[in-house]
Design an enzyme around this catalytic site. Structure first.
Site, PDB file in Angstrom:
ATOM      1  N   CYS A  40      -1.607   9.289   2.841  1.00  0.00           N
ATOM      2  CA  CYS A  40      -1.656   9.171   1.330  1.00  0.00           C
ATOM      3  C   CYS A  40      -2.636   9.408   0.371  1.00  0.00           C
ATOM      4  O   CYS A  40      -2.412   9.378  -0.470  1.00  0.00           O
ATOM      5  CB  CYS A  40      -1.655   7.324   2.086  1.00  0.00           C
ATOM      6  SG  CYS A  40      -2.673   6.762   2.218  1.00  0.00           S
TER       7      CYS A  40
ATOM      8  N   GLU B  45       1.331  -1.220  -0.442  1.00  0.00           N
ATOM      9  CA  GLU B  45       0.215  -0.217   0.034  1.00  0.00           C
ATOM     10  C   GLU B  45       0.471   1.035  -0.047  1.00  0.00           C
ATOM     11  O   GLU B  45       1.912   1.592   1.097  1.00  0.00           O
ATOM     12  CB  GLU B  45      -1.099   0.013   0.970  1.00  0.00           C
ATOM     13  CG  GLU B  45      -1.946  -1.015   1.433  1.00  0.00           C
ATOM     14  CD  GLU B  45      -2.734  -0.856   0.207  1.00  0.00           C
ATOM     15  OE1 GLU B  45      -3.260   0.029   0.447  1.00  0.00           O
ATOM     16  OE2 GLU B  45      -3.559  -2.080   0.430  1.00  0.00           O
TER      17      GLU B  45
HETATM   18  P1  NAD Z   1       8.326   4.564   4.916  1.00  0.00           P
HETATM   19  O1  NAD Z   1       7.990   3.809   3.580  1.00  0.00           O
HETATM   20  O2  NAD Z   1       9.525   5.361   4.848  1.00  0.00           O
HETATM   21  O3  NAD Z   1       8.351   4.026   6.220  1.00  0.00           O
HETATM   22  C1  NAD Z   1       7.510   3.081   6.025  1.00  0.00           C
HETATM   23  C2  NAD Z   1       7.281   1.820   6.959  1.00  0.00           C
HETATM   24  O4  NAD Z   1       8.718   1.162   6.686  1.00  0.00           O
HETATM   25  C3  NAD Z   1       8.247   2.108   8.807  1.00  0.00           C
HETATM   26  O5  NAD Z   1       7.425   1.152   9.553  1.00  0.00           O
HETATM   27  C4  NAD Z   1       9.565   2.251   8.638  1.00  0.00           C
HETATM   28  O6  NAD Z   1       9.808   1.809   9.836  1.00  0.00           O
HETATM   29  C5  NAD Z   1       9.954   0.990   7.834  1.00  0.00           C
HETATM   30  N1  NAD Z   1      11.193   1.605   6.216  1.00  0.00           N
HETATM   31  C6  NAD Z   1      11.330   2.513   6.311  1.00  0.00           C
HETATM   32  N2  NAD Z   1      12.219   2.487   5.544  1.00  0.00           N
HETATM   33  C7  NAD Z   1      13.193   1.295   5.335  1.00  0.00           C
HETATM   34  C8  NAD Z   1      14.013   0.286   4.497  1.00  0.00           C
HETATM   35  N3  NAD Z   1      14.802   0.788   4.052  1.00  0.00           N
HETATM   36  N4  NAD Z   1      14.197  -0.955   4.862  1.00  0.00           N
HETATM   37  C9  NAD Z   1      12.361  -1.242   5.505  1.00  0.00           C
HETATM   38  N5  NAD Z   1      11.763  -0.718   6.435  1.00  0.00           N
HETATM   39  C10 NAD Z   1      12.194   0.063   5.786  1.00  0.00           C
HETATM   40  O7  NAD Z   1       7.240   5.469   4.886  1.00  0.00           O
HETATM   41  P2  NAD Z   1       6.617   6.754   5.995  1.00  0.00           P
HETATM   42  O8  NAD Z   1       7.373   7.944   5.067  1.00  0.00           O
HETATM   43  O9  NAD Z   1       6.365   6.252   7.581  1.00  0.00           O
HETATM   44  O10 NAD Z   1       4.872   7.229   5.342  1.00  0.00           O
HETATM   45  C11 NAD Z   1       4.922   7.613   4.339  1.00  0.00           C
HETATM   46  C12 NAD Z   1       4.684   6.671   2.857  1.00  0.00           C
HETATM   47  O11 NAD Z   1       3.499   6.242   3.118  1.00  0.00           O
HETATM   48  C13 NAD Z   1       3.698   8.099   1.697  1.00  0.00           C
HETATM   49  O12 NAD Z   1       4.245   8.120   0.556  1.00  0.00           O
HETATM   50  C14 NAD Z   1       2.673   7.554   1.838  1.00  0.00           C
HETATM   51  O13 NAD Z   1       1.932   8.014   0.227  1.00  0.00           O
HETATM   52  C15 NAD Z   1       2.591   6.009   2.317  1.00  0.00           C
HETATM   53  N6  NAD Z   1       1.651   5.772   2.885  1.00  0.00           N
HETATM   54  C16 NAD Z   1       0.076   4.624   1.837  1.00  0.00           C
HETATM   55  C17 NAD Z   1      -0.595   4.439   2.670  1.00  0.00           C
HETATM   56  C18 NAD Z   1      -2.004   3.793   1.857  1.00  0.00           C
HETATM   57  O14 NAD Z   1      -2.508   2.890   2.301  1.00  0.00           O
HETATM   58  N7  NAD Z   1      -1.367   3.752   0.590  1.00  0.00           N
HETATM   59  C19 NAD Z   1      -1.131   5.047   3.671  1.00  0.00           C
HETATM   60  C20 NAD Z   1      -0.511   5.603   4.327  1.00  0.00           C
HETATM   61  C21 NAD Z   1       0.820   6.092   4.144  1.00  0.00           C
END
Ligand code: NAD
Length: 475
Positions: free
Chosen positions: A261, A227
């Site tokens: 998002c 997602e």
């Molecule tokens: P992110 O991808 O930075 O982090 C999400 C999760 O991944 C966190 O738990 C984090 O610890 C982990 N993570 C971060 N870097 C990682 C890596 N290199 N390897 C493995 N795991 C890692 O996202 P965020 O900043 O927490 O959230 C914002 C993003 O999420 C935006 O792009 C937003 O659009 C998206 N989002 C999507 C939805 C949806 O339902 N489609 C909902 C909310 C947010």
């Protein structure tokens, strides 16, 4: 010869976390393999427990969300706690139905037979969530995983630490960790989790990290749901109800200070009505948050300094039509409208994820559709128009995860609509029954009758080909 005394080695905290992850996975695997999570009665009992504990801790959850980013209570309820409650109710009401084998039509070639699809839990699921709706995006997939009969390890975002801490406490105090467990931590912890072999991975977060998750999953051939994010347009045409469009876009954009998002990332408005529309949006911002939104109790803050700095770079003074005020100390950023920018502007180069709304214009529908289709497929698209033919054209010609005609965000509030992205905005979908399906392998089984056994499929084939051709002709 004197013996060298070896000091006992104390593992570093990260190693301890790794050991715990491996240990949790082993115990959850055994718990699942022993069939504890299979009975529907067990699943219902656990879902009811979740319902109860979320109620009991509601105030602490509100407080944690406020501490993390001043999320107003109404938003915390409407988009997180209340939302989860609705998903729980639906799962409890529907689980018997969702979990039942689904009969599918038979084919003559197998006569006599009956065919069914049996939903089967995958096993141990990993759920990784982001910070922006830290409860919703952890518990909503979890409800699907539990209803479908899986064990789960949850990895909340380290960027909303108060919420992560209370989630950990709630789960550890109320659920057997052989069934559900939370592992807190940042990137390193997430990567260690991803190095393990899970039976399903449900990831919500950025497109960039989504790629990392999918690569890691490929190593073990683990199925994934991703997602992700992207730039979701809100499109306003001349025949839209402009006042209503402005109100609904302002709400969808500035809820949670734009850290949603599916928030409208930017507006594409038809040139003839652009000026009127900008004025209307400006008025809505004042109506919602007053003349100084910094004083409004209904306007959230940016989650951390890094995101605040990232967003500040998008505030080019010459393009600010309204708002633009910031306060780094409190991570306040006013609802801001940007005008006269191109696709090369920093705000158009990435998902904004903050209270900045660029307003771009278009002349005709053809140009606008081409413009949208030349970019990555968005997670959401919102089309404001009173013209049915134009609505149908957008639905037919533009690919996007999901969205609304004449509204923003509200498609998420219907659990009968599977929610997910397409292309770089995601893979797979959930909510309601779709969440149950995501966490279930669809096991297809044919029950063959024993009273008839036509010999044409068995060797020696002789001239049976003729008969087989005839049979296929009848099908
Ligand atoms: P992110 O991808 O930075 O982090 C999400 C999760 O991944 C966190 O738990 C984090 O610890 C982990 N993570 C971060 N870097 C990682 C890596 N290199 N390897 C493995 N795991 C890692 O996202 P965020 O900043 O927490 O959230 C914002 C993003 O999420 C935006 O792009 C937003 O659009 C998206 N989002 C999507 C939805 C949806 O339902 N489609 C909902 C909310 C947010």
């Amino acid at each position: 010869m004197a013996l060298i005394q070896q000091k006992p080695v104390t593992p570093a905290p990260q190693d301890q976390n790794q050991q715990r992850i491996e240990q949790l996975l082993r115990t959850q695997r055994t718990y699942f393999a022993d069939g504890h999570t299979l009975p529907i009665a067990f699943r219902k009992e656990q879902l009811r427990r979740l319902q109860q504990v979320l109620k009991q801790h509601e105030q602490e959850l509100f407080d944690a969300l406020y501490a993390d980013f001043r999320k107003p209570a109404l938003e915390a309820f409407g988009t997180e706690i209340g939302f989860i409650e609705l998903e729980l109710k639906l799962a409890l009401k529907s689980i018997d139905d969702w979990a039942s084998p689904r009969r599918v039509p038979e084919t003559l070639i197998n006569f006599p037979a009956r065919s069914y699809v049996y939903p089967q839990p995958y096993g141990v699921a990993l759920i990784i969530s982001p910070w922006n709706y830290p409860l919703n995006l952890l518990f909503t997939p979890l409800i699907g995983a539990m209803a479908a009969g899986n064990c789960a390890i949850l990895k909340p975002s380290e960027i909303a630490p108060n919420t992560a801490a209370i989630v950990t406490r709630i789960i550890s105090q109320n659920f057997d960790e052989r069934y559900l467990a939370v592992v807190e931590g940042g990137v390193e912890t997430a990567q260690h989790l991803l190095a393990q072999r899970f039976d399903y991975i449900f990831f919500t977060g950025s497109t960039q990290v989504g790629r990392i998750v999918m690569k890691a999953a490929a190593e073990h051939l683990t199925p994934v749901t991703l997602e992700l994010g992207g730039k979701s347009p809100a499109i306003v045409t001349v025949d839209a109800d402009l006042e209503l469009a402005a109100r609904r876009i302002t709400w969808g954009k500035f809820l949670n200070a734009g850290q949603t998002c599916v928030a409208p990332d930017y507006v594409l408005v038809q040139e003839e009505v652009k000026e009127d529309f900008i004025q209307l949006i400006g008025r809505c911002i004042t109506d919602f948050y007053g003349t100084n939104p910094a004083e409004s109790p209904d306007f959230a803050r940016i989650i951390n300094d890094a995101h605040f700095a990232r967003l500040s770079r998008m505030l080019t003074p010459e393009h600010i039509r309204a708002g633009g005020q910031t306060d780094a100390a409190t991570r306040y950023m006013a609802p801001t409208l940007l005008e006269h920018i191109t696709w090369e502007h920093p705000a158009m180069q990435e998902e904004i994820f903050g209270p900045i709304l660029p307003i771009l214009s278009f002349d005709g529908l053809d140009d606008m559709i081409k413009m949208v289709n030349r970019h990555e497929k968005p997670l959401a698209l919102y089309f404001f128009s009173g013209n049915r033919a134009h609505q149908q054209r957008i639905l037919r010609e533009v690919s996007f995860g999901g969205g609304c005609i004449n509204d923003t965000l509200s498609h998420l509030a219907n659990p009968n609509l599977p929610f997910g992205g397409v292309g770089s905005s995601g893979l797979g979908s959930y909510h309601g029954m779709a969440s149950f399906d995501v966490f279930s392998h669809q096991k297809s089984v044919l029950h063959r009758g024993t009273w008839l056994d036509l010999p044409f499929r068995y060797p020696p084939y002789g001239n049976k080909l003729k008969f087989l051709r005839k049979l296929f002709g009848w099908l």
